[in-house]
Design a protein around this motif. Structure first.
Motif, PDB file in Angstrom:
ATOM      1  N   VAL A  33     -11.098  37.085  -6.201  1.00 17.69           N
ATOM      2  CA  VAL A  33     -11.075  37.964  -4.996  1.00 17.69           C
ATOM      3  C   VAL A  33     -10.651  39.886  -5.010  1.00 17.69           C
ATOM      4  CG1 VAL A  33      -9.532  38.544  -3.582  1.00 17.69           C
ATOM      5  CG2 VAL A  33      -9.518  35.792  -3.825  1.00 17.69           C
ATOM      6  N   VAL A  34     -11.931  40.358  -3.990  1.00 15.58           N
ATOM      7  CA  VAL A  34     -12.382  41.491  -4.727  1.00 15.58           C
ATOM      8  C   VAL A  34     -11.754  41.853  -3.995  1.00 15.58           C
ATOM      9  CG1 VAL A  34     -13.827  43.628  -5.556  1.00 15.58           C
ATOM     10  CG2 VAL A  34     -13.797  41.280  -6.712  1.00 15.58           C
ATOM     11  N   GLY A  35     -10.706  43.628  -4.022  1.00 16.28           N
ATOM     12  CA  GLY A  35     -10.192  44.241  -2.904  1.00 16.28           C
ATOM     13  C   GLY A  35     -11.033  45.657  -3.179  1.00 16.28           C
ATOM     14  N   TRP A  36     -10.868  46.426  -1.921  1.00 13.01           N
ATOM     15  CA  TRP A  36     -10.797  48.169  -2.197  1.00 13.01           C
ATOM     16  C   TRP A  36      -9.305  48.295  -1.518  1.00 13.01           C
ATOM     17  CZ3 TRP A  36     -14.559  50.528  -4.023  1.00 13.01           C
ATOM     18  CH2 TRP A  36     -15.637  50.384  -4.484  1.00 13.01           C
ATOM     19  N   PHE A  37      -8.667  48.957  -2.503  1.00 12.70           N
ATOM     20  CA  PHE A  37      -7.743  49.866  -1.941  1.00 12.70           C
ATOM     21  C   PHE A  37      -8.113  51.216  -2.331  1.00 12.70           C
ATOM     22  CE2 PHE A  37      -4.585  46.635  -2.190  1.00 12.70           C
ATOM     23  CZ  PHE A  37      -5.286  45.735  -2.600  1.00 12.70           C
ATOM     24  N   ARG A  38      -6.656  52.226  -1.581  1.00 12.36           N
ATOM     25  CA  ARG A  38      -7.243  53.704  -1.677  1.00 12.36           C
ATOM     26  C   ARG A  38      -5.938  54.253  -1.620  1.00 12.36           C
ATOM     27  NH1 ARG A  38      -9.431  55.168   4.757  1.00 12.36           N
ATOM     28  NH2 ARG A  38      -7.485  54.534   5.485  1.00 12.36           N
ATOM     29  N   GLN A  39      -5.788  55.626  -2.368  1.00 15.35           N
ATOM     30  CA  GLN A  39      -4.936  56.646  -2.601  1.00 15.35           C
ATOM     31  C   GLN A  39      -5.112  57.451  -2.209  1.00 15.35           C
ATOM     32  OE1 GLN A  39      -2.837  56.287  -6.488  1.00 15.35           O
ATOM     33  NE2 GLN A  39      -0.927  56.610  -5.152  1.00 15.35           N
ATOM     34  N   ALA A  40      -4.722  58.935  -1.000  1.00 13.67           N
ATOM     35  CA  ALA A  40      -4.574  59.906  -0.904  1.00 13.67           C
ATOM     36  C   ALA A  40      -3.260  60.220  -1.459  1.00 13.67           C
ATOM     37  CB  ALA A  40      -4.384  59.916   0.854  1.00 13.67           C
ATOM     38  N   PRO A  41      -3.725  61.492  -2.182  1.00 10.30           N
ATOM     39  CA  PRO A  41      -2.349  62.906  -2.411  1.00 10.30           C
ATOM     40  C   PRO A  41      -1.221  62.372  -1.602  1.00 10.30           C
ATOM     41  CG  PRO A  41      -4.931  63.891  -1.929  1.00 10.30           C
ATOM     42  CD  PRO A  41      -4.918  62.539  -1.416  1.00 10.30           C
ATOM     43  N   GLY A  42      -0.179  62.378  -2.444  1.00  9.76           N
ATOM     44  CA  GLY A  42       1.060  62.094  -1.807  1.00  9.76           C
ATOM     45  C   GLY A  42       1.235  60.983  -0.941  1.00  9.76           C
ATOM     46  N   LYS A  43       0.445  60.086  -0.818  1.00  9.50           N
ATOM     47  CA  LYS A  43       1.462  58.537  -0.487  1.00  9.50           C
ATOM     48  C   LYS A  43       0.630  57.608  -0.857  1.00  9.50           C
ATOM     49  CE  LYS A  43      -1.042  60.388   3.941  1.00  9.50           C
ATOM     50  NZ  LYS A  43      -1.816  59.918   4.972  1.00  9.50           N
ATOM     51  N   GLU A  44       1.521  56.823  -1.008  1.00  9.42           N
ATOM     52  CA  GLU A  44       1.154  54.943  -2.166  1.00  9.42           C
ATOM     53  C   GLU A  44       0.163  53.994  -1.661  1.00  9.42           C
ATOM     54  OE1 GLU A  44       5.359  53.914  -1.301  1.00  9.42           O
ATOM     55  OE2 GLU A  44       4.250  52.274  -0.408  1.00  9.42           O
ATOM     56  N   ARG A  45      -0.479  54.058  -2.659  1.00  8.66           N
ATOM     57  CA  ARG A  45      -1.901  53.384  -2.375  1.00  8.66           C
ATOM     58  C   ARG A  45      -1.797  52.490  -1.571  1.00  8.66           C
ATOM     59  NH1 ARG A  45      -4.438  51.531  -7.811  1.00  8.66           N
ATOM     60  NH2 ARG A  45      -3.435  53.665  -8.639  1.00  8.66           N
ATOM     61  N   GLU A  46      -3.112  52.434  -0.475  1.00  2.00           N
ATOM     62  CA  GLU A  46      -2.794  50.752   0.358  1.00  2.00           C
ATOM     63  C   GLU A  46      -4.222  50.230   0.548  1.00  2.00           C
ATOM     64  OE1 GLU A  46      -3.532  53.288   4.261  1.00  2.00           O
ATOM     65  OE2 GLU A  46      -5.218  54.044   3.400  1.00  2.00           O
ATOM     66  N   PHE A  47      -3.405  48.769   0.988  1.00  2.00           N
ATOM     67  CA  PHE A  47      -5.021  47.865   1.348  1.00  2.00           C
ATOM     68  C   PHE A  47      -6.281  48.819   2.021  1.00  2.00           C
ATOM     69  CE2 PHE A  47      -7.466  44.269   1.589  1.00  2.00           C
ATOM     70  CZ  PHE A  47      -7.257  43.954   2.490  1.00  2.00           C
ATOM     71  N   VAL A  48      -7.339  48.294   1.605  1.00  2.00           N
ATOM     72  CA  VAL A  48      -8.341  49.242   2.657  1.00  2.00           C
ATOM     73  C   VAL A  48      -9.409  47.661   2.767  1.00  2.00           C
ATOM     74  CG1 VAL A  48     -10.390  50.072   2.779  1.00  2.00           C
ATOM     75  CG2 VAL A  48      -8.901  51.143   1.542  1.00  2.00           C
TER      76      VAL A  48
END
Length: 124
Positions: A33-48
């Motif tokens: 299973v493959v997922g995409w996540f993202r992390q903005a400056p100053g924020k936690e990594r989040e599920f996309v």
């Protein structure tokens, strides 16, 4: 050696589109299973978004639902994230991740393998 390599990031304007790719090597890609996540400056990594092994099921964060589409080509060992109608809040480093767990996971600690990330910046 397992590798996940993201590409396709860049600088776009609000309303534009981008397609990210995640190319894998060193693993039986169709078994993950493959997922995409993202992390903005100053924020936690989040599920996309995430996609099951056979692409029979997908899941999206509410913030991207209807704008982003995840897909995969097991013959090419690659997963894609098509991002349309982008907004400045989409600005982040985007990571792909793979897990042997047979169902979609939204929690990042459930994924065994990670790419190095690709920067996406959306200007207003």
């Amino acid at each position: 050696q397992v590798q996940l390599v993201e590409s396709g990031g860049g600088l776009v304007q609000a309303g534009d589109s981008l397609r990210l790719s995640c190319a894998s090597s060193g693993l039986t890609f169709s078994g993950y299973v493959v997922g995409w996540f993202r992390q903005a400056p100053g924020k936690e990594r989040e599920f996309v978004a995430a996609i099951t092994r056979s692409a029979g099921s997908t899941d999206y964060a509410d913030s991207v639902k209807g704008r982003f589409t995840i897909s995969r080509d097991n013959a090419k060992s690659t997963v894609y994230l098509q991002m349309n109608g982008m907004i400045p809040e989409d600005t982040a480093v985007y990571y792909c991740a793979a897990t042997i767990f047979p169902r979609i996971l939204r929690r990042s600690n459930g994924y065994e393998y990670w790419g190095q990330g690709t920067q996406v910046t959306v200007s207003s």
